[in-house]
Write a protein that holds these residues in place. Structure first.
Motif, short mmCIF file in Angstrom:
data_model
loop_
_atom_site.label_atom_id
_atom_site.label_comp_id
_atom_site.label_asym_id
_atom_site.label_seq_id
_atom_site.Cartn_x
_atom_site.Cartn_y
_atom_site.Cartn_z
N MET A 163 29.29 64.31 91.27
CA MET A 163 28.96 63.01 91.85
C MET A 163 28.89 61.95 90.75
O MET A 163 28.35 62.20 89.67
N SER A 164 29.45 60.79 91.03
CA SER A 164 29.42 59.70 90.05
C SER A 164 28.01 59.12 89.95
O SER A 164 27.17 59.31 90.84
N ASP A 165 27.77 58.38 88.88
CA ASP A 165 26.45 57.78 88.67
C ASP A 165 26.13 56.75 89.76
O ASP A 165 24.99 56.64 90.21
N VAL A 166 27.15 55.98 90.16
CA VAL A 166 26.93 54.96 91.19
C VAL A 166 26.55 55.62 92.52
O VAL A 166 25.60 55.21 93.20
N ILE A 185 10.49 59.02 93.91
CA ILE A 185 11.92 59.16 93.66
C ILE A 185 12.39 58.00 92.79
O ILE A 185 12.12 56.83 93.12
N PRO A 186 13.06 58.25 91.66
CA PRO A 186 13.56 57.14 90.83
C PRO A 186 14.62 56.34 91.57
O PRO A 186 15.33 56.86 92.44
N ALA A 187 14.76 55.08 91.20
CA ALA A 187 15.66 54.19 91.91
C ALA A 187 17.06 54.14 91.32
O ALA A 187 17.94 53.50 91.88
N SER A 188 17.28 54.81 90.20
CA SER A 188 18.60 54.77 89.56
C SER A 188 18.79 55.99 88.68
O SER A 188 17.84 56.71 88.37
N VAL A 189 20.04 56.20 88.27
CA VAL A 189 20.35 57.30 87.35
C VAL A 189 19.68 57.07 86.01
O VAL A 189 19.25 58.02 85.34
N TYR A 190 19.57 55.81 85.61
CA TYR A 190 18.94 55.49 84.32
C TYR A 190 17.50 55.99 84.28
O TYR A 190 17.07 56.61 83.31
#
Length: 514
Positions: A163-166, A185-190
């Motif tokens: 799966m891509s980061d986006v 839950i975090p809001a982004s891959v970062y």
């Protein structure tokens, strides 16, 4: 009043303690606990929030450093002429409040102070934050799943299905919407990567020559062509054009020393790492490598190393496999794993204690050129032998110098030849016998046969006299004497006077090493 925390790193424990003390001070002096001025850099004591929201603002935005007199949160407005005397009174009032912390009772590494412990305290703070995140429930009232548990599982699905980061970021946002308010839950891959990196699982991508000649590090870090074979560093596309910036081959390196430091920051793991010195039974039976003569030989030869049971004795294991299909030979993957033998026998080979350090993959296996990829790991092992200072022992609450040695390797016979540089086939296939191997080539098969193994039997063993059952010759010769480590090193130095990593211009001699 000491307010150096206001300009400290917001990730440090010093800043965390300061924010906690400030919030408690504000609550004790507030008329309405849910209506307080927020002194963060964005609000500037204009907006009013509850103490929990102010605390979050101070971590996200930072506190306004010019707000050195907390007159909006209970401190009296001081006269400029009486600053010095009233400062002392403020300190007394501050230290006698219900939340006061005695500076002398807090060690420097807890506050992030002191020139020798700044870096180490930051590492401990990150790990403590990671432990806190691991223990957080997924959402308020959840007693089945923690934030870290769910995050790791979701990340495994991302890697498994490519799966891509986006897409993963959008998935996290959608997933959090179906959970109760206040979920973790975090809001982004970062944010997800930032949480997992606190565990010490950082890695380095090192470019390498497709022919396994060199790795592009140290003196070759800026090279664009291999100094040995002249092949480009970059991948060549189908149109035969180089894709600059896209390496032809990549080594994934996971430094082991940061993970060893994290192991000692856990009290339970720290206790397990000294099990061999405190809880082992000394009854002459072989239950653990600490009962072996090799372990005791290290203690005798290097008493300074053996005197501290926290010093690590490591085993290195490596072998190649095809991760895609057992019927295809177009791809090879070589993991290199370190295992700490300080642990008790029921934990040594547990998955969580097996540290992946190198991942070598490509269309072909590295073979004897694996030393090109082992170079960064060998540099770290040398550093570990000399000693890594500033390692925090959570059990004894002290810093110490950690040392380690490579105790042995675990591999099959062909991988043994790749790792050691020894010949494992042909006339001198035996690493013990070397030039005294004495093989016999089969007339019909054309392969080597080793039929002089009877010399390893006892002097009066009956098989030594059974000529017809073997090669029609009696065997009276004694077994060869194995070379010591110093003798092997001497042979290597004779073969290659100035040993270097990478391909050798000539094949090793018939002595078996080189």
């Amino acid at each position: 009043m000491d307010r150096t925390w206001m300009v400290a790193d917001r990730r440090s424990r010093q800043y965390k303690l300061g924010v906690t003390q400030f919030c408690k001070f504000a609550l004790d002096n507030a008329k309405d606990p849910n209506h307080n001025c927020c002194p963060c850099t964005k609000c500037g004591n204009v907006d009013y929030f509850s103490a929990s929201i102010i605390r979050d603002h101070l971590f996200v935005n930072g506190i306004d450093a010019s707000y050195d007199k907390w007159n909006e949160h209970g401190e009296a407005i001081l006269d400029s002429a009486a600053d010095e005397s009233t400062d002392d009174a403020a300190v007394d009032s501050y230290s006698h409040s219900s939340y006061s912390v005695n500076r002398n009772e807090i060690p420097d590494y807890e506050l992030g102070l002191g020139s020798d412990a700044d870096i180490e305290s930051d590492e401990c703070n990150e790990f403590r934050q990671f432990v806190d995140d691991a223990n957080k429930p997924l959402y308020p009232g959840c007693d089945r799943h923690t934030r870290l548990n769910v995050l790791v599982r979701l990340y495994n699905l991302k890697a498994k299905h490519g799966m891509s980061d986006v897409a993963f970021s959008e998935w996290l946002i959608a997933f959090s919407e179906f959970l109760p308010v206040g979920n973790e839950i975090p809001a982004s891959v970062y944010e997800a990567n930032k949480t997992l990196s606190s565990l010490g699982m950082d890695y380095t991508k090192i470019h390498a020559c497709p022919n396994d000649c060199v790795s592009y590090r140290k003196e070759y870090i800026d090279a664009i062509k291999c100094p040995t074979c002249g092949i480009s560093r970059w991948k060549v596309g189908k149109n035969l054009k180089e894709r600059e910036g896209v390496p032809a081959k990549v080594l994934w390196y996971f430094p082991p020393i940061p993970r060893f430091k994290k192991m000692f920051q856990s009290e339970g793991t720290c206790k397990s790492l000294t099990w061999h010195a405190t809880d082992i039974k000394c009854d002459g039976l072989m239950r653990h490598p600490a009962d072996a003569t090799s372990w005791k030989l290290v203690d005798e030869k290097w008493p300074d190393f053996g005197s501290d049971p926290r010093n690590l004795r490591l085993a290195l294991s490596s072998d190649g496999f095809n991760p895609h299909s057992s019927l295809s030979s177009k791809y090879s993957c070589w993991p290199v794993i370190l295992v700490a033998y300080n642990l008790p026998p029921w934990l040594i080979m547990k998955r969580k204690h097996m540290l992946l350090t190198l991942l070598i993959f490509g269309p072909k296996q590295p073979g004897n050129d694996i030393d090109v990829y082992l170079e960064p790991l060998i540099d770290n092992l040398k550093l570990l032998w000399e000693g890594v200072s500033g390692v925090y022992d959570a059990r004894q609450s002290e810093y110490f110098t950690l040392r380690g040695l490579l105790f042995w390797t675990i591999n099959d016979f062909s991988a043994y030849g790749n790792l050691s540089g020894s010949i494992v086939k042909g006339y001198n296939a035996c690493p013990i016998c070397l030039e005294n191997t004495k093989p016999t080539r089969l007339v019909n098969g054309g392969k080597m046969a080793y039929i002089v193994h009877r010399r390893f039997l006892g002097r009066n063993h009956p098989y030594r006299r059974q000529k017809a059952a073997f090669n029609n010759l009696p065997k009276h010769s004694p077994p060869p004497v194995p070379l010591s480590g110093e003798e092997v090193l001497h042979r290597v130095e004779q073969e290659v006077p100035k040993y270097r990593f990478g391909k050798k211009k000539s094949a090793p001699s018939l002595q078996g090493w080189g």
